[in-house]
Scaffold this motif. Structure first.
Motif, PDB file in Angstrom:
ATOM      1  N   MET A   1      55.274  28.083  45.053  1.00 25.99           N
ATOM      2  CA  MET A   1      54.373  27.157  45.740  1.00 25.99           C
ATOM      3  C   MET A   1      53.720  27.854  46.941  1.00 25.99           C
ATOM      4  N   ASN A   2      54.523  28.608  47.693  1.00 32.43           N
ATOM      5  CA  ASN A   2      53.970  29.311  48.853  1.00 32.43           C
ATOM      6  C   ASN A   2      52.961  30.358  48.415  1.00 32.43           C
ATOM      7  N   LEU A   3      53.306  31.083  47.358  1.00 35.35           N
ATOM      8  CA  LEU A   3      52.375  32.088  46.854  1.00 35.35           C
ATOM      9  C   LEU A   3      51.066  31.414  46.461  1.00 35.35           C
ATOM     10  N   PHE A   4      51.179  30.238  45.870  1.00 34.62           N
ATOM     11  CA  PHE A   4      49.977  29.513  45.482  1.00 34.62           C
ATOM     12  C   PHE A   4      49.128  29.165  46.696  1.00 34.62           C
ATOM     13  N   VAL A   5      49.778  28.613  47.729  1.00 34.06           N
ATOM     14  CA  VAL A   5      49.011  28.211  48.913  1.00 34.06           C
ATOM     15  C   VAL A   5      48.330  29.424  49.524  1.00 34.06           C
ATOM     16  N   GLY A   6      49.071  30.563  49.601  1.00 34.99           N
ATOM     17  CA  GLY A   6      48.487  31.778  50.148  1.00 34.99           C
ATOM     18  C   GLY A   6      47.279  32.228  49.341  1.00 34.99           C
ATOM     19  N   SER A   7      47.405  32.235  48.009  1.00 36.79           N
ATOM     20  CA  SER A   7      46.291  32.696  47.172  1.00 36.79           C
ATOM     21  C   SER A   7      45.093  31.771  47.301  1.00 36.79           C
ATOM     22  N   MET A   8      45.389  30.463  47.373  1.00 40.59           N
ATOM     23  CA  MET A   8      44.291  29.497  47.459  1.00 40.59           C
ATOM     24  C   MET A   8      43.535  29.660  48.771  1.00 40.59           C
ATOM     25  N   LEU A   9      44.291  29.925  49.851  1.00 41.38           N
ATOM     26  CA  LEU A   9      43.642  30.150  51.152  1.00 41.38           C
ATOM     27  C   LEU A   9      42.789  31.414  51.098  1.00 41.38           C
ATOM     28  N   LEU A  10      43.321  32.456  50.441  1.00 39.39           N
ATOM     29  CA  LEU A  10      42.560  33.690  50.276  1.00 39.39           C
ATOM     30  C   LEU A  10      41.255  33.399  49.548  1.00 39.39           C
ATOM     31  N   LEU A  11      41.357  32.546  48.529  1.00 36.09           N
ATOM     32  CA  LEU A  11      40.175  32.211  47.725  1.00 36.09           C
ATOM     33  C   LEU A  11      39.082  31.591  48.594  1.00 36.09           C
ATOM     34  N   VAL A  12      39.462  30.626  49.430  1.00 35.36           N
ATOM     35  CA  VAL A  12      38.413  29.922  50.176  1.00 35.36           C
ATOM     36  C   VAL A  12      37.972  30.688  51.417  1.00 35.36           C
ATOM     37  N   MET A  13      38.846  31.587  51.932  1.00 37.45           N
ATOM     38  CA  MET A  13      38.472  32.293  53.156  1.00 37.45           C
ATOM     39  C   MET A  13      37.726  33.582  52.877  1.00 37.45           C
ATOM     40  N   ALA A  14      37.725  34.044  51.638  1.00 39.11           N
ATOM     41  CA  ALA A  14      37.212  35.372  51.325  1.00 39.11           C
ATOM     42  C   ALA A  14      35.755  35.518  51.712  1.00 39.11           C
ATOM     43  N   ASP A  15      35.449  36.703  52.240  1.00 43.16           N
ATOM     44  CA  ASP A  15      34.077  37.000  52.643  1.00 43.16           C
ATOM     45  C   ASP A  15      33.308  37.634  51.495  1.00 43.16           C
ATOM     46  N   ASN A  16      34.027  38.229  50.539  1.00 40.47           N
ATOM     47  CA  ASN A  16      33.319  38.809  49.404  1.00 40.47           C
ATOM     48  C   ASN A  16      33.894  38.265  48.103  1.00 40.47           C
ATOM     49  N   LEU A  17      33.087  38.381  47.065  1.00 38.24           N
ATOM     50  CA  LEU A  17      33.462  37.727  45.813  1.00 38.24           C
ATOM     51  C   LEU A  17      34.652  38.410  45.148  1.00 38.24           C
ATOM     52  N   LEU A  18      34.876  39.691  45.481  1.00 37.12           N
ATOM     53  CA  LEU A  18      36.011  40.367  44.865  1.00 37.12           C
ATOM     54  C   LEU A  18      37.324  39.815  45.409  1.00 37.12           C
ATOM     55  N   LEU A  19      37.373  39.614  46.727  1.00 36.64           N
ATOM     56  CA  LEU A  19      38.569  39.026  47.336  1.00 36.64           C
ATOM     57  C   LEU A  19      38.744  37.590  46.840  1.00 36.64           C
ATOM     58  N   LEU A  20      37.623  36.890  46.707  1.00 36.40           N
ATOM     59  CA  LEU A  20      37.672  35.533  46.159  1.00 36.40           C
ATOM     60  C   LEU A  20      38.275  35.568  44.758  1.00 36.40           C
ATOM     61  N   PHE A  21      37.863  36.576  43.987  1.00 38.96           N
ATOM     62  CA  PHE A  21      38.369  36.682  42.615  1.00 38.96           C
ATOM     63  C   PHE A  21      39.867  36.983  42.621  1.00 38.96           C
ATOM     64  N   LEU A  22      40.308  37.769  43.624  1.00 43.17           N
ATOM     65  CA  LEU A  22      41.746  38.046  43.739  1.00 43.17           C
ATOM     66  C   LEU A  22      42.510  36.733  43.931  1.00 43.17           C
ATOM     67  N   GLY A  23      42.038  35.906  44.882  1.00 46.50           N
ATOM     68  CA  GLY A  23      42.676  34.613  45.084  1.00 46.50           C
ATOM     69  C   GLY A  23      42.586  33.747  43.843  1.00 46.50           C
ATOM     70  N   TRP A  24      41.446  33.810  43.189  1.00 44.37           N
ATOM     71  CA  TRP A  24      41.175  33.036  41.967  1.00 44.37           C
ATOM     72  C   TRP A  24      42.223  33.353  40.900  1.00 44.37           C
ATOM     73  N   GLU A  25      42.464  34.655  40.701  1.00 39.84           N
ATOM     74  CA  GLU A  25      43.469  35.058  39.713  1.00 39.84           C
ATOM     75  C   GLU A  25      44.876  34.719  40.202  1.00 39.84           C
ATOM     76  N   GLY A  26      45.073  34.831  41.524  1.00 40.33           N
ATOM     77  CA  GLY A  26      46.389  34.516  42.076  1.00 40.33           C
ATOM     78  C   GLY A  26      46.772  33.068  41.833  1.00 40.33           C
ATOM     79  N   VAL A  27      45.833  32.154  42.069  1.00 37.96           N
ATOM     80  CA  VAL A  27      46.176  30.741  41.844  1.00 37.96           C
ATOM     81  C   VAL A  27      46.375  30.489  40.349  1.00 37.96           C
ATOM     82  N   GLY A  28      45.617  31.199  39.518  1.00 34.62           N
ATOM     83  CA  GLY A  28      45.814  31.036  38.074  1.00 34.62           C
ATOM     84  C   GLY A  28      47.208  31.461  37.661  1.00 34.62           C
ATOM     85  N   MET A  29      47.675  32.567  38.239  1.00 31.86           N
ATOM     86  CA  MET A  29      49.007  33.044  37.887  1.00 31.86           C
ATOM     87  C   MET A  29      50.063  32.056  38.372  1.00 31.86           C
TER      88      MET A  29
END
Lengths: 611, 104
Positions: free
Chosen positions: A120-148
């Motif tokens: 659950m914590n990993l999810f929250v962290g990834s989701m925050l990364l997704l919305v805070m990301a300044d570039n689409l690659l970092l956003l994609f990292l969060g995107w894949e993280g929440v999927g996992m």
């Protein structure tokens, strides 16, 4: 400043790491403190950001370090905090914290307590990364993280193979969307040469003409990613099955946050979508089709979580509809209010099954109104907000969406009528759930009542679901906003009245003429009901078109068809070898004779060819 | 035709007949000793042809080749008789149809 920003996704991730590494040694109480506390701290930090932003709305950009730098491409671990990000962060950490607190009681008796909080914590962290990301690659990292994390948590109770199958299905179906999104990023990078969001939007405005091929292609691919993650047609089939996970997971991931990532993506990149009107129209139609399909399927479900799952698909359909007609801020507004009331409903459903021996079929509940008053209050307020009854949070957002849809040029009235039909269905299915499960004769007696860690988050979410509509989001300057749509008063009254009509029908059908017997287990007495129960049989269609041919192909490949060719070569070699070996008898006279024959043959050839 | 009382064609015919006899003996006889002797006959038929040709054209080459053939025959007999002795010791027979270990 940078450190405080980094700590927002960093704290939950740190806690996840600790819980994964030392999960077995950490006692439950400490695990609960770590799990819920890290998200709570992050929520406090987010509140600080929110207050600072409300005070002076300035965009904060922070680069922590360079992630990678290859030739003329570089991606940084960098955050971009504007109004949209602040809203998303507040929803994620706020609702996330409440769900974590709730989970402490809900999961207390589970043997994998710390594993649950780690994911659950990993999810929250990834989701925050997704919305805070300044570039689409970092956003994609969060995107894949929440999927996992979604995969890990849907299959959390992995000992039941059905849960594992549901997790795989969720993973594979969203993977289709993710692949499309990755292609979209490639198109953006090759055409504009950057993946940083703000320069990207600027470059797109300068280089792209409205409705050109590249904008439409790029946004269509991004839409594919959004559709996969947000469970819209045609990639929505994974969400109802994803209910196999623990109920708070469904509340956090499959209702409040992750599934809205697609909405966030479209809103974040609205500058690109505005350059591709065709895609934007497609967004609206996808949303409308999805909301109608899912709402009609929710009408006949019997599993309380499946009703809510279809309802989630349907509500995200409304958000897509809002995005599609250009009412981006209403889409994000509905995202927020939906996070409140859907989390409330899911947590309420979790409380019901927690107190009712894991019962999920609403027709085996009944009469819970007096037995579980807190849960009843939650469901009453949650259903009212879901049905968009006046003065609840859902009313403000959904009404805004419907009226904005009406003002859309050309297709507006059609979208409005479809959305209105969806609203009618929404109010019917949500109050059907309420009336069947909480009124009438009790079918099952609860064996306990929800404790404080469960009741308090429910009550806070009740308050948010009632009053959330009054929150004004700091989205000025981030999203284009046309203000409140101007429509005839008649349209406004119709939009307000239709949900009430639905409630009245549900009252008539499920209280006045309460069905004496519960419907058949397999969902419905008539073919139409069966059709709706199976979610318009989309799963069967996909099985027929994709799964079965793939399985057949796999089974065929299992027999190693290509090896047959090479085995044939081997057999041929062996045959030749045997034939040649048979010539080698070891008899000297036979050898001598063959010499002679060969000699004669050679001489004959030489003589013939001589001039 | 000086120096050669018999026509060359006749000598070559005799050499051919001798060669055919040797070849036939090699293919038909089963005793290793006889096979070696057939080989000798074939070598000598070739040598005869060389001699006749050398006499016909008054060249020394024919006699040189004859000496070479004699040497080869001697070496062949030396090796061959050694083999005959070994085969006789191991198999107690000189029947070559019974000795087929070359196959392996």
């Amino acid at each position: 400043m940078n450190l405080a920003l980094a700590a927002i996704p960093g704290l939950p991730m740190l806690s996840a790491t600790l819980l994964i590494l030392f999960g077995r040694q950490i006692p439950r109480s400490l695990g609960a403190v770590l799990g819920a506390g890290s998200v709570g701290l992050s929520a406090v930090l987010v509140a600080g950001q929110l207050l600072a932003y409300l005070d002076t709305p300035t965009v904060v950009t922070a680069t922590l370090w360079t992630w990678m730098s290859v030739a003329d491409f570089s991606a940084a671990i960098a955050f971009h905090i504007d109004g949209l990000t602040v809203v998303m962060m507040s929803v994620i950490t706020g609702v996330g914290f409440l769900i974590h607190v709730y989970s402490v009681e809900f999961m207390w008796e589970d043997e994998s307590f710390s594993r649950y909080f780690a994911y659950m914590n990993l999810f929250v962290g990834s989701m925050l990364l997704l919305v805070m990301a300044d570039n689409l690659l970092l956003l994609f990292l969060g995107w894949e993280g929440v999927g996992m994390c979604s995969y890990l948590l849907v299959g959390f109770w992995y000992k039941n193979p059905a849960n594992g199958a549901a997790a795989r299905k969720a993973f594979v179906v969203t993977r289709v969307g993710d692949a499309l999104m990755a292609l979209g990023l490639f198109v953006l990078f090759t055409d504009l040469g950057t993946l940083d969001i703000q320069p990207l939007l600027l470059a797109a405005n300068l280089n792209w003409e409205v409705g050109g091929t590249v904008p439409v292609l790029a946004t269509a691919l991004l839409l594919g990613g959004a559709v996969g993650k947000s469970a819209q047609l045609p990639l929505h089939t994974w969400l109802p099955d994803a209910m196999a996970g623990p109920t708070p997971v469904s509340a956090l991931i499959h209702a409040a946050t992750m599934v809205t990532a697609g909405v966030y993506l479209v809103a974040r990149l609205h500058g690109l979508f505005l350059l591709a009107p065709a895609t934007l129209t497609a967004v609206a139609w996808v949303g409308l089709a999805t909301l109608l399909l899912a709402a009609s399927a929710a009408l006949v479900q019997q599993d309380i979580k499946r009703i809510l799952a279809y309802s989630t698909i349907s509500q995200i359909g409304y958000m897509f509809l809002a995005l599609g007609v250009g009412a981006f801020s209403f889409g994000i507004f509905h995202l927020m209010t939906h996070a409140f009331f859907k989390a409330l409903l899911f947590l309420g459903a979790g409380a019901v099954s927690h107190c009712l021996h894991h019962e999920l079929n609403i027709f085996r509940m009944g009469g819970l109104r007096t037995r579980l008053p807190v849960v009843f209050l939650s469901f009453l307020i949650g259903s009212a907000a879901l049905a968009a009854l006046p003065f609840t949070a859902g009313f403000y957002s959904k009404d805004g969406i419907l009226l904005s849809a009406f003002t859309a040029p050309g297709i507006g009235p059609w979208l409005w009528a479809g959305g209105l039909l969806g609203a009618l269905l929404t109010s019917i299915y949500s109050f059907r759930l309420l009336f069947v499960a909480f009124f009438g004769e009790a079918q099952t007696e609860p064996d306990r009542k929800p404790g404080l860690p469960m009741a308090i988050p429910l009550l806070i979410l009740c308050a948010l679901s009632l009053l959330g509509g009054l929150i004004s989001q700091p989205l000025d300057g981030v999203l284009p906003d046309a203000g409140h749509p101007q429509v005839p008063h008649l349209i406004e009254w119709i939009s307000i009245g239709v949900p009430l009509l639905g409630v009245a029908y549900a009252y008539y059908a499920y209280i006045v003429r309460r069905p004496s017997s519960s419907p058949a287990e397999a969902g419905g007495d008539s073919p139409v009901e069966g059709f709706l129960f199976a979610g318009w049989r989309v799963d069967a269609l996909y099985n027929l078109l994709l799964v079965t041919p793939y399985r057949t192909l796999a089974r065929w490949c299992q027999g190693e068809p290509i090896d047959h060719f090479y085995n044939g070569v081997v057999s041929l070699n062996r045959l030749c070898h045997r034939g040649l070996a048979a010539l080698q008898t070891g008899e000297l006279r036979w050898y001598a004779t063959t010499f002679v024959i060969g000699l004669i043959a050679v001489v004959a050839i030489v003589l013939r060819s001589a001039p | 035709m000086d120096g050669l009382l018999i026509p060359l064609e006749h000598v070559l015919l005799v050499a051919g007949i001798l060669f055919a006899c040797g070849l036939g003996g090699l293919m038909l006889r089963r005793n290793l000793l006889f096979m070696l002797m057939s080989l000798e006959v074939m070598l000598n038929s070739a040598a005869l042809a060389f001699i006749a040709a050398g006499a016909r054209w008054q060249e020394a080459d024919g006699q040189v080749m004859f000496l070479l053939v004699l040497t080869v025959a001697a070496a062949e007999v030396a090796v061959g008789l050694g083999l005959v002795l070994q085969i006789q010791r191991r198999y107690r027979t000189l029947d070559m149809d019974a000795v087929t270990r070359l196959q392996e």
